[in-house]
Design an enzyme around this catalytic site. Sequence first.
Site, PDB file in Angstrom:
ATOM      1  N   HIS A   1       5.280  -7.782 137.865  1.00  0.00           N
ATOM      2  CA  HIS A   1       6.061  -8.456 137.064  1.00  0.00           C
ATOM      3  C   HIS A   1       5.059  -8.155 135.655  1.00  0.00           C
ATOM      4  O   HIS A   1       3.945  -7.971 135.648  1.00  0.00           O
ATOM      5  CB  HIS A   1       5.860  -9.937 137.318  1.00  0.00           C
ATOM      6  CG  HIS A   1       6.810 -10.443 138.424  1.00  0.00           C
ATOM      7  ND1 HIS A   1       6.363 -11.031 139.502  1.00  0.00           N
ATOM      8  CD2 HIS A   1       7.960  -9.766 138.749  1.00  0.00           C
ATOM      9  CE1 HIS A   1       7.353 -11.159 140.283  1.00  0.00           C
ATOM     10  NE2 HIS A   1       8.290 -10.317 139.820  1.00  0.00           N
TER      11      HIS A   1
ATOM     12  N   CYS B   1       1.930 -17.452 137.903  1.00  0.00           N
ATOM     13  CA  CYS B   1       2.946 -17.418 138.932  1.00  0.00           C
ATOM     14  C   CYS B   1       3.392 -18.494 139.657  1.00  0.00           C
ATOM     15  O   CYS B   1       4.515 -18.766 139.554  1.00  0.00           O
ATOM     16  CB  CYS B   1       2.357 -16.545 139.966  1.00  0.00           C
ATOM     17  SG  CYS B   1       2.305 -14.579 139.890  1.00  0.00           S
TER      18      CYS B   1
ATOM     19  N   GLU C   1      13.978 -11.219 137.899  1.00  0.00           N
ATOM     20  CA  GLU C   1      12.576 -11.774 138.488  1.00  0.00           C
ATOM     21  C   GLU C   1      12.359 -13.254 137.538  1.00  0.00           C
ATOM     22  O   GLU C   1      11.092 -13.582 137.945  1.00  0.00           O
ATOM     23  CB  GLU C   1      11.482 -10.973 138.540  1.00  0.00           C
ATOM     24  CG  GLU C   1      12.109  -9.666 139.395  1.00  0.00           C
ATOM     25  CD  GLU C   1      11.819 -10.138 141.144  1.00  0.00           C
ATOM     26  OE1 GLU C   1      10.706 -10.381 141.264  1.00  0.00           O
ATOM     27  OE2 GLU C   1      12.783  -9.606 141.692  1.00  0.00           O
TER      28      GLU C   1
END
Length: 450
Positions: free
Chosen positions: A254, A373, A179
Amino acid sequence: MTQQQSTVHEVNFDGLVGPTHNYAGLAHGNVASMSHEGLASNPREGALQGLAKMKSLLDAGFMQGVLPPQQRPDLGALRALGFTGSARQVLAHAANEAPQILRAVCSASSMWTANAATVSPSADTPDGRVHVTPANLQSSFHRYLEPATTARVLAAIFRDEAYFTHHPVLPATPAFADEGAANHTRLCESHGDPGVHLFVYGRRAFGGEREPARYPARQTLEASQATARQHGLKGDQTIFAQQHPDAIDAGVFHNDVIAVGNGPVLLYHDMAFLDEDATLDAIRARLATPLIPVRVPSEAVGLEDAVASYLFNSQLLSQPDGSMTLVVPGECQENEAVWRTIQDLLLAGYNPIGEVMVKDVKQSMRNGGGPACLRLRVVLSAQERQALSGRVLLDETLYADLTAWVERHYRDRLVPDDLADPQLADESLTALDELTQLLQIGSVYPFQLG
């Protein structure tokens, strides 16, 4: 610090919110995404909020870059799945037969460029070049569609082989689920100094450790280790730490939702790591300068509040005087426990954090993406910045051009049912065609509609 090191700066490359930004609730384990499923979005507002954040950081003296959105809807993906005919027919068939697939191929999730890639700066790599590995994002279909275009975009911008090295995406299998930088933090004395790379994973592909029970762990140890090998990072430069499974089950999909690092500072929740003490000890053993841990206990901010406010999905940025600015979403100010912690623990504590900036990124937050993000951190020297291709470093003129571009092309309201509208596909293609010329990045999209 040498003169060369003093010209090294971190550039935050933010993803532009795309024209098809919508709330389809695609991300299992992302509480915000799931809870806003089906609501009307405002792509224009989302893009302008992102640009406003970039501009405010530029005005504050931070270097800011821009990455374009992906082409959506992804008609090529629909055709690969057996939907045939013209663009209008393909969209109509998908809407009737597989609306969830249509929502996936229209996702604007590439705005969250923390997932675009993992980047190691030239100060840390054996060949003295910046190394880039695009993330495979294989854990969800809508994000699995991104890496091919992401690789083309990054190769177009970081083009000069004298300064940049690009690695292939890891195999898109569960064993190497990757990721990107959302699970990677670089710690150092200053950005130009050699650093230590903290890779955080959720599970071992071949078992042997505790895993979350409710939501999937999206990063494997094996993927993190492979990326480190690609970049030539050695054992004394890396730490591999497991994320706490209970945090993942609480919606921390995350690591950057529960921890953020910058320079020698690691701001983290006490539930960030499965073995907190071992993780900190490993960092201290490898870091050339004293680690400054800023620990937020569960008694001050519980996991639920951490996820709802995205306190740890904030940007932590270095000022020239050594102090740091924390860029938080507006939701932090609206949460009493979180805001009190920011004032009493972070700003008043013994650490370099001396300023908090509150930014409104609600359109992104409702889909589960905060300030951190939205950006990919790339540490670049002056020569490396000069070697960038395209018009991607933000300045007053580019900001004005991008704002005008959004105003021309973006809708101010979008619901999932609108995604089957062929006019939306036309609007998106027209906008992205103009954007590639505006950013001067060349042909990075397939641009096939017919």
